[in-house]
Design a protein around this motif. Structure first.
Motif, PDB file in Angstrom:
ATOM      1  N   GLN A 112       7.183 -62.929  20.421  1.00  0.00           N
ATOM      2  CA  GLN A 112       5.995 -63.680  20.013  1.00  0.00           C
ATOM      3  C   GLN A 112       6.257 -64.487  18.746  1.00  0.00           C
ATOM      4  O   GLN A 112       5.864 -65.662  18.652  1.00  0.00           O
ATOM      5  N   VAL A 139      -1.453 -66.240  17.512  1.00  0.00           N
ATOM      6  CA  VAL A 139      -0.953 -66.403  18.878  1.00  0.00           C
ATOM      7  C   VAL A 139      -2.033 -66.045  19.897  1.00  0.00           C
ATOM      8  O   VAL A 139      -2.234 -66.751  20.894  1.00  0.00           O
ATOM      9  N   SER A 186      -5.441 -65.733  19.409  1.00  0.00           N
ATOM     10  CA  SER A 186      -6.799 -66.257  19.260  1.00  0.00           C
ATOM     11  C   SER A 186      -6.909 -67.757  19.042  1.00  0.00           C
ATOM     12  O   SER A 186      -7.989 -68.321  19.257  1.00  0.00           O
ATOM     13  N   SER A 187      -5.854 -68.419  18.605  1.00  0.00           N
ATOM     14  CA  SER A 187      -5.997 -69.829  18.244  1.00  0.00           C
ATOM     15  C   SER A 187      -5.800 -70.759  19.440  1.00  0.00           C
ATOM     16  O   SER A 187      -4.773 -70.680  20.134  1.00  0.00           O
ATOM     17  N   PRO A 188      -6.730 -71.683  19.672  1.00  0.00           N
ATOM     18  CA  PRO A 188      -6.520 -72.679  20.722  1.00  0.00           C
ATOM     19  C   PRO A 188      -5.355 -73.620  20.407  1.00  0.00           C
ATOM     20  O   PRO A 188      -4.786 -74.230  21.316  1.00  0.00           O
ATOM     21  N   TYR A 211      -2.449 -72.719  19.384  1.00  0.00           N
ATOM     22  CA  TYR A 211      -1.231 -72.132  19.949  1.00  0.00           C
ATOM     23  C   TYR A 211      -1.116 -72.457  21.436  1.00  0.00           C
ATOM     24  O   TYR A 211      -0.050 -72.880  21.906  1.00  0.00           O
ATOM     25  N   GLN A 212      -2.192 -72.284  22.172  1.00  0.00           N
ATOM     26  CA  GLN A 212      -2.138 -72.538  23.610  1.00  0.00           C
ATOM     27  C   GLN A 212      -1.874 -74.008  23.900  1.00  0.00           C
ATOM     28  O   GLN A 212      -1.127 -74.347  24.823  1.00  0.00           O
ATOM     29  N   ALA A 213      -2.453 -74.895  23.095  1.00  0.00           N
ATOM     30  CA  ALA A 213      -2.223 -76.330  23.295  1.00  0.00           C
ATOM     31  C   ALA A 213      -0.757 -76.686  23.063  1.00  0.00           C
ATOM     32  O   ALA A 213      -0.176 -77.497  23.805  1.00  0.00           O
ATOM     33  N   ALA A 245       1.810 -74.588  23.387  1.00  0.00           N
ATOM     34  CA  ALA A 245       2.578 -73.996  24.482  1.00  0.00           C
ATOM     35  C   ALA A 245       2.491 -74.860  25.735  1.00  0.00           C
ATOM     36  O   ALA A 245       3.505 -75.084  26.428  1.00  0.00           O
ATOM     37  N   ASP A 246       1.307 -75.371  26.043  1.00  0.00           N
ATOM     38  CA  ASP A 246       1.140 -76.238  27.213  1.00  0.00           C
ATOM     39  C   ASP A 246       1.905 -77.543  27.043  1.00  0.00           C
ATOM     40  O   ASP A 246       2.569 -78.020  27.979  1.00  0.00           O
ATOM     41  N   ARG A 260       5.689 -76.947  27.424  1.00  0.00           N
ATOM     42  CA  ARG A 260       6.066 -76.747  28.823  1.00  0.00           C
ATOM     43  C   ARG A 260       6.100 -78.078  29.576  1.00  0.00           C
ATOM     44  O   ARG A 260       7.039 -78.359  30.332  1.00  0.00           O
TER      45      ARG A 260
END
Length: 319
Positions: free
Chosen positions: A150, A191, A193-195, A197-199, A201-202, A205
């Motif tokens: 992580q 990692v 809870s934060s949007p 981080y997901q943005a 990662a997307d 990718r």
């Protein structure tokens, strides 16, 4: 005094300032930018009594502005891990500069604050491609494989976000990203809870799919050189891709040349121990870096053939 915090927009700069302000909070204006915008002290206003903290910014590229602040009656605190041949002594200048190959600025700040937020220092070290150092620190913290992964992925994504010709290339302005992560004392909470981080990662990718068919422009037994197009995905991937290619072939050297929109190239070089990426890049205007990782901000098109020949000669000889 008016406070200013200036920091590199990459993982090392973000994690450095975050640790420092968790331990030593203060109100300050933030100044940052894309990864390669390291002469940030030029943005400081004229005038007396500035209280400046600079993190992960090459001292030599900012020495004149440091002197200007000091001569006007201000103070400067400087954390960095790049060579600083122009560094000088002054009663109002405090420096923590160490160019050792297994150090990054986040680790220097970790020393300064007594390891109080070490997981962020580990994240910064992963982002700065100090993988073995970061993994050892994670083991010492008692982190298992999942937790260590992580932190490694977070460091990679924070670093990935910093690469681009302008902030318009980035998913998030580094100041906005810093403000988002500064709400979290733990990187693990960020990692989960934060949007942001997901943005990231997307986006990473999606950009990676463009690089699947990438092949070397030229290669030898000692390393490879890649040419990337003048496209936002290529500019965003240039740093993390150079690191990934190096990890894929341990002991080999990698050079990534990404075409700039206005012509010429941004250069990222990664070399094995003893070769000296910084030695190679400093032969060119706008070149700088460290022994294992260096770059050139603007390589003119007319110097492309020279650089390619110079690069392969350099990695073959190791000097």
């Amino acid at each position: 005094m008016h406070g200013f915090d200036l920091f590199n927009g990459d993982a090392d700069g973000l994690c450095s300032l975050h640790q420092l302000r968790l331990c030593e909070p203060r109100s300050a204006s933030l100044v940052t930018g894309v990864k390669r915008e390291i002469d940030l002290l030029r943005h400081l206003p004229e005038g007396p009594s500035l209280e400046v903290t600079a993190l992960d910014l090459c001292f030599d590229r900012n020495a004149g502005h440091v002197r200007r602040v000091l001569e006007a009656g201000g103070t400067v605190q400087y954390f960095d891990h790049h060579a600083a041949s122009l560094c000088f002594e002054h009663p109002c200048l405090r420096t923590c500069i160490d160019p050792s190959p297994e150090v990054c600025t986040a680790l220097l700040v970790d020393r300064h604050v007594g390891g109080r937020h070490r997981d962020w220092a580990i994240t910064g070290a992963f982002g700065d491609n100090l993988l073995s150092v970061a993994e050892k620190l994670a083991q010492e913290r008692g982190h298992g494989d999942e937790a260590t992964l992580q932190l490694r992925n977070l460091g990679l994504l924070l670093n990935y976000n910093a690469y681009g010709e302008t902030v318009q290339d980035l998913h998030f302005h580094p100041q906005a990203l810093y403000e988002a992560l500064h709400a979290f004392e733990s990187p693990f909470d960020f990692v989960v809870s934060s949007p942001h981080y997901q943005a990231l990662a997307d986006g990473y990718r999606d950009d990676q799919q463009h690089a699947q068919s990438l092949r070397p422009h030229r290669e030898s037994d000692d390393g490879a050189l890649y040419l990337l197009p003048a496209a936002p995905w290529a500019r965003r991937l240039s740093g993390t891709l150079a690191n990934a290619l190096t990890q894929r072939s341990p002991g080999a050297c990698v050079a990534l040349l990404t075409a700039r929109a206005e012509g010429g190239y941004v250069v990222s070089v990664r070399t094995r121990a003893g070769v000296g990426a910084d030695v190679l890049c400093r032969r060119y205007a706008d070149g700088n870096g460290r022994a294992g990782a260096a770059g050139i901000d603007r390589l003119p098109e007319a110097e492309l053939d020279r650089f390619i020949a110079d690069y392969f000669r350099h990695i073959e000889r190791g000097t």
